[in-house]
Design an enzyme around this catalytic site. Sequence first.
Site, short mmCIF file in Angstrom:
data_model
loop_
_atom_site.label_atom_id
_atom_site.label_comp_id
_atom_site.label_asym_id
_atom_site.label_seq_id
_atom_site.Cartn_x
_atom_site.Cartn_y
_atom_site.Cartn_z
N ASP A 15 0.80 -1.23 0.00
CA ASP A 15 0.00 0.00 0.00
C ASP A 15 0.84 1.28 0.00
O ASP A 15 1.54 1.57 0.98
CB ASP A 15 -0.90 0.03 1.23
CG ASP A 15 -1.91 -1.09 1.27
OD1 ASP A 15 -3.11 -0.80 1.32
OD2 ASP A 15 -1.49 -2.27 1.27
N GLU B 45 -4.30 2.31 -3.39
CA GLU B 45 -5.57 2.90 -2.98
C GLU B 45 -5.41 4.04 -1.97
O GLU B 45 -6.35 4.78 -1.74
CB GLU B 45 -6.47 1.81 -2.38
CG GLU B 45 -5.91 1.16 -1.13
CD GLU B 45 -6.96 1.03 -0.03
OE1 GLU B 45 -8.15 1.16 -0.31
OE2 GLU B 45 -6.54 0.82 1.12
N ASN B 46 -4.21 4.19 -1.38
CA ASN B 46 -3.96 5.28 -0.44
C ASN B 46 -2.98 6.31 -0.99
O ASN B 46 -2.43 7.11 -0.25
CB ASN B 46 -3.38 4.74 0.87
CG ASN B 46 -4.32 3.80 1.59
OD1 ASN B 46 -4.02 2.63 1.78
ND2 ASN B 46 -5.47 4.29 1.99
N ASN C 282 -10.63 -0.64 -0.18
CA ASN C 282 -11.82 0.09 0.25
C ASN C 282 -11.74 1.59 -0.02
O ASN C 282 -12.75 2.28 0.02
CB ASN C 282 -12.08 -0.15 1.74
CG ASN C 282 -10.92 0.23 2.62
OD1 ASN C 282 -9.81 -0.27 2.45
ND2 ASN C 282 -11.15 1.10 3.58
N HIS C 283 -10.54 2.12 -0.34
CA HIS C 283 -10.43 3.54 -0.68
C HIS C 283 -10.35 3.77 -2.19
O HIS C 283 -10.14 4.92 -2.62
CB HIS C 283 -9.21 4.15 0.01
CG HIS C 283 -9.35 4.24 1.50
ND1 HIS C 283 -10.37 4.94 2.12
CD2 HIS C 283 -8.60 3.71 2.51
CE1 HIS C 283 -10.23 4.85 3.43
NE2 HIS C 283 -9.18 4.10 3.68
N HIS D 54 -7.52 -7.70 0.09
CA HIS D 54 -7.52 -6.49 0.91
C HIS D 54 -8.51 -6.67 2.06
O HIS D 54 -9.73 -6.60 1.86
CB HIS D 54 -7.94 -5.30 0.02
CG HIS D 54 -7.58 -3.97 0.57
ND1 HIS D 54 -6.32 -3.44 0.50
CD2 HIS D 54 -8.33 -3.05 1.23
CE1 HIS D 54 -6.30 -2.24 1.05
NE2 HIS D 54 -7.51 -1.99 1.51
N HIS E 68 -4.02 -3.88 3.37
CA HIS E 68 -4.98 -3.06 4.10
C HIS E 68 -4.50 -2.60 5.47
O HIS E 68 -4.68 -1.44 5.83
CB HIS E 68 -6.34 -3.76 4.27
CG HIS E 68 -7.33 -2.95 5.05
ND1 HIS E 68 -7.80 -1.72 4.62
CD2 HIS E 68 -7.93 -3.17 6.26
CE1 HIS E 68 -8.65 -1.23 5.53
NE2 HIS E 68 -8.73 -2.08 6.52
N HIS F 153 -1.49 -2.18 6.70
CA HIS F 153 -0.26 -1.37 6.63
C HIS F 153 0.83 -1.86 7.57
O HIS F 153 1.87 -1.20 7.71
CB HIS F 153 -0.54 0.12 6.89
CG HIS F 153 -1.36 0.77 5.85
ND1 HIS F 153 -1.46 2.15 5.72
CD2 HIS F 153 -2.14 0.26 4.85
CE1 HIS F 153 -2.25 2.46 4.71
NE2 HIS F 153 -2.69 1.31 4.18
#
Length: 269
Positions: free
Chosen positions: A12, A43-44, A71-72, A156, A181, A183
Amino acid sequence: MAKPLRLFFIADIVGEPGLNLLETMFPPLRDKYEPDFIIANAENSHEGRGLNRHIVKRLYDIGVNVITGGNHSFDKWKIFPYMKTDEKLLRPLNYPKGNAGYGYGIYDTGISGLKIGVLNLQGRTFMPQIDDPFSTCTWALERIKSETDIVFVDFHAEATAEKLAFAWNFDGKVSAVIGTHTHIPTNDARILPGGTGYLTDAGMTGPFDSVIGMDKDTSIRRFTLGTPQKYKIADKDNRICGVSLQIDPESAKCTHIEPVIFPEFTNSL
């Protein structure tokens, strides 16, 4: 035995700190591990939540072949039209039908016609209650396996038990299940009996002088006060987390899995 397919997964990516570190320090890692195919979870990458077209191009420019999400993935609505056009930009497949983007793809590896399937799924424990990732994976594998047996899954999810259950369920049916997810890089990289490479969580690429990428003081206030706080990304102690894998192209089994943290943590003063 045929030459193994070398994969590198970038964990991530958190905001500009993670992106800047990749652009400066990933080339030496790429030279060291010599991957044939590179996958990155992004995604982040835009302000800590979501991503945009400019970031997608930056990742392609450093050699990333496929971008996965979580999810982001849908946090920045301006990218929705682009998500419909780029088959190398994935988001979890098990979001309900009608959402923008692709959940899996089949890609050339550049090795004499060898292809790889990349599948992005999201867990449901302590996460949004979207569609079942287990049945969604079974559905996707029926389609991917018509072109290749080599399948990489970015799962994730929050719960370690859900990640493990998923990996055991698909052991021998996919080449690798790499968790994302949380991290936090875990220390359980292994090859399951059926030949599936597994890691509960690959960690993150970004600032570790933080709480999973977030400014420490902001995060502490969030927990001690019990109220929302303005999201602020940290910017110190940046590290690249990832996973190096080797896949036997004939059996589609993982023959080597190695977590990567660069620079490594020190365990003494």
